[in-house]
Write an enzyme that holds these catalytic residues in place. Sequence first.
Site, PDB file in Angstrom:
ATOM      1  N   SER A 118       0.435   7.849  -7.943  1.00  0.00           N
ATOM      2  CA  SER A 118       0.512   6.630  -7.857  1.00  0.00           C
ATOM      3  C   SER A 118       1.910   6.424  -6.708  1.00  0.00           C
ATOM      4  O   SER A 118       2.776   5.958  -7.135  1.00  0.00           O
ATOM      5  CB  SER A 118       0.229   5.006  -8.104  1.00  0.00           C
ATOM      6  OG  SER A 118      -0.180   3.911  -7.846  1.00  0.00           O
ATOM      7  N   TYR A 142       2.966  -1.078 -13.983  1.00  0.00           N
ATOM      8  CA  TYR A 142       1.900  -0.070 -13.512  1.00  0.00           C
ATOM      9  C   TYR A 142       2.651   1.029 -13.362  1.00  0.00           C
ATOM     10  O   TYR A 142       2.720   2.508 -13.272  1.00  0.00           O
ATOM     11  CB  TYR A 142       0.872  -0.838 -12.790  1.00  0.00           C
ATOM     12  CG  TYR A 142      -0.024   0.285 -12.295  1.00  0.00           C
ATOM     13  CD1 TYR A 142      -1.465   1.047 -12.978  1.00  0.00           C
ATOM     14  CD2 TYR A 142       0.387   0.872 -10.527  1.00  0.00           C
ATOM     15  CE1 TYR A 142      -1.923   1.973 -12.744  1.00  0.00           C
ATOM     16  CE2 TYR A 142      -0.301   1.906 -10.702  1.00  0.00           C
ATOM     17  CZ  TYR A 142      -1.791   2.528 -11.125  1.00  0.00           C
ATOM     18  OH  TYR A 142      -2.472   3.544 -10.602  1.00  0.00           O
ATOM     19  N   LYS A 146       3.135   4.960 -14.379  1.00  0.00           N
ATOM     20  CA  LYS A 146       2.792   6.224 -14.036  1.00  0.00           C
ATOM     21  C   LYS A 146       4.620   7.289 -13.685  1.00  0.00           C
ATOM     22  O   LYS A 146       4.031   8.087 -13.712  1.00  0.00           O
ATOM     23  CB  LYS A 146       2.681   5.820 -12.377  1.00  0.00           C
ATOM     24  CG  LYS A 146       1.761   5.241 -12.745  1.00  0.00           C
ATOM     25  CD  LYS A 146       0.404   6.694 -13.130  1.00  0.00           C
ATOM     26  CE  LYS A 146      -0.520   5.909 -13.656  1.00  0.00           C
ATOM     27  NZ  LYS A 146      -1.717   6.889 -14.647  1.00  0.00           N
TER      28      LYS A 146
HETATM   29  N1  UFG Z   1      -5.221  -7.994   1.073  1.00  0.00           N
HETATM   30  C1  UFG Z   1      -5.385  -8.911   1.495  1.00  0.00           C
HETATM   31  N2  UFG Z   1      -6.683  -9.898   1.046  1.00  0.00           N
HETATM   32  C2  UFG Z   1      -7.143  -9.089  -0.453  1.00  0.00           C
HETATM   33  C3  UFG Z   1      -6.977  -8.190  -1.043  1.00  0.00           C
HETATM   34  C4  UFG Z   1      -5.532  -7.634  -0.348  1.00  0.00           C
HETATM   35  O1  UFG Z   1      -5.280  -9.340   2.979  1.00  0.00           O
HETATM   36  O2  UFG Z   1      -7.610 -10.031  -0.702  1.00  0.00           O
HETATM   37  C5  UFG Z   1      -4.012  -6.950   1.483  1.00  0.00           C
HETATM   38  C6  UFG Z   1      -2.918  -6.915   0.332  1.00  0.00           C
HETATM   39  O3  UFG Z   1      -2.211  -7.438   1.040  1.00  0.00           O
HETATM   40  C7  UFG Z   1      -2.025  -5.394   0.695  1.00  0.00           C
HETATM   41  C8  UFG Z   1      -3.591  -4.920   1.402  1.00  0.00           C
HETATM   42  O4  UFG Z   1      -4.480  -5.908   1.298  1.00  0.00           O
HETATM   43  O5  UFG Z   1      -1.254  -5.604   1.822  1.00  0.00           O
HETATM   44  C9  UFG Z   1      -3.895  -4.354   0.055  1.00  0.00           C
HETATM   45  O6  UFG Z   1      -4.370  -4.429  -1.555  1.00  0.00           O
HETATM   46  P1  UFG Z   1      -4.615  -3.687  -2.163  1.00  0.00           P
HETATM   47  O7  UFG Z   1      -4.211  -4.990  -2.965  1.00  0.00           O
HETATM   48  O8  UFG Z   1      -6.431  -3.170  -2.157  1.00  0.00           O
HETATM   49  O9  UFG Z   1      -3.461  -2.877  -2.311  1.00  0.00           O
HETATM   50  P2  UFG Z   1      -1.962  -2.231  -3.113  1.00  0.00           P
HETATM   51  O10 UFG Z   1      -1.851  -1.949  -1.739  1.00  0.00           O
HETATM   52  O11 UFG Z   1      -1.816  -4.033  -3.041  1.00  0.00           O
HETATM   53  O12 UFG Z   1      -2.151  -1.673  -3.914  1.00  0.00           O
HETATM   54  C10 UFG Z   1      -2.708  -0.130  -3.903  1.00  0.00           C
HETATM   55  C11 UFG Z   1      -3.157   0.319  -5.343  1.00  0.00           C
HETATM   56  C12 UFG Z   1      -1.973  -0.178  -6.433  1.00  0.00           C
HETATM   57  C13 UFG Z   1      -0.611   0.592  -6.059  1.00  0.00           C
HETATM   58  C14 UFG Z   1      -0.215   0.444  -5.023  1.00  0.00           C
HETATM   59  C15 UFG Z   1       0.880   0.888  -4.130  1.00  0.00           C
HETATM   60  O13 UFG Z   1      -4.496  -0.514  -5.674  1.00  0.00           O
HETATM   61  O14 UFG Z   1      -3.050   0.078  -8.232  1.00  0.00           O
HETATM   62  O15 UFG Z   1      -1.377   0.170  -3.978  1.00  0.00           O
HETATM   63  O16 UFG Z   1       0.378   2.116  -4.056  1.00  0.00           O
HETATM   64  F1  UFG Z   1      -0.815   0.084  -7.122  1.00  0.00           F
END
Ligand code: UFG
Length: 319
Positions: A118, A142, A146
């Site tokens: 990841s 997490y 990884k």
């Molecule tokens: N976000 C919102 N509103 C929401 C949900 C998310 O604004 O309701 C934003 C988050 O702040 C982030 C973006 O949307 O900026 C993406 O959020 P996600 O939770 O979908 O994904 P992340 O980038 O936080 O995390 C992803 C994977 C993880 C991994 C991470 C690092 O889900 O498993 O990338 O690569 F660890």
Amino acid sequence: MSILVTGGAGYIGSHVARLLEERGEAVVVIDDFSSGFRSRVSGQVVELDLGAADATARLIDVMQEHGVSAVVHLAALKDVAESVAEPERYYRVNVGGLGHLLEAMRSAGVHQIVFSSSAAVYGAVQDVVVTERTPCSPINPYGQTKLIGEWMLGAAGDAWGLRAISLRYFNVAGAGWDDLADTAATNLIPIVVARTRRGEPAVVFGDHHDTPDGTCVRDYIHVADLARAHLAAVDTLRCDDGFVGPVNIGTGTGASVREVVTEVSEALGVPTRIRIDDARAGDPAAVVADPSVAAERLGWHARHGLDAIVRSALGVVRA
Ligand code: UFG
């Protein structure tokens, strides 16, 4: 000879298993069905918890019985917030499970593995564009599990010649087949789709980030493209002198939360509604993959952009 896909009943694993089967590979799926579904698997399937005390012995039997020549290992826990609350479980399942798998592979003489890693291994990155040489400094259990997994593969490579490719997934979304779609709604795209369908505004975590529109930028990768990357990695490992190591799997293009929300509303034909909430702790402003190693070493590149990802997530258009 067959390919063992652990976690093959999960969202990503089922796409990998189906694509392998479609090109005529013999596939054996292992899953404990803690989050995967039987309905996603059509071929050979063995119910097995990789963390169980007898997992190594059972895995050796499966590998010998089915003539396994390579493993694609996806079975793991993947919820970042949950990993912060329950680190012991994440270490037990993700690290312990891989330990059993590697013991079995060594005993059964299986020397090739594609590992589901990841972008979480990089942690809070300073540069927007991330290469495989960007230092790894995970900021949650997490991501730590990884990175430890990658180290375990490297150590097994030194000790007994294991050949491993770790695919560092960026933000995976969409569906290659409607019946394999992500049902968890724990990531931005499925969350926004669900809220928009319910007539609720999308919640945006912060609009004062250092990005063009103030909302976070991520590299969204279509799960069908990601599944193809696994096949490319399997093929690369089959060449004895082929590449081993970590590979970023992303498009190289970022999209902001605001752009994602707009894309979802347009695809559903409704006005865009947004509610700005506080920024999420530890959220980097922008994370985009440099996917050039994937192109050079695996001959892989993403075919789909954000519009295709969103439309496939809605079940409107297939990839
Ligand atoms: N976000 C919102 N509103 C929401 C949900 C998310 O604004 O309701 C934003 C988050 O702040 C982030 C973006 O949307 O900026 C993406 O959020 P996600 O939770 O979908 O994904 P992340 O980038 O936080 O995390 C992803 C994977 C993880 C991994 C991470 C690092 O889900 O498993 O990338 O690569 F660890």
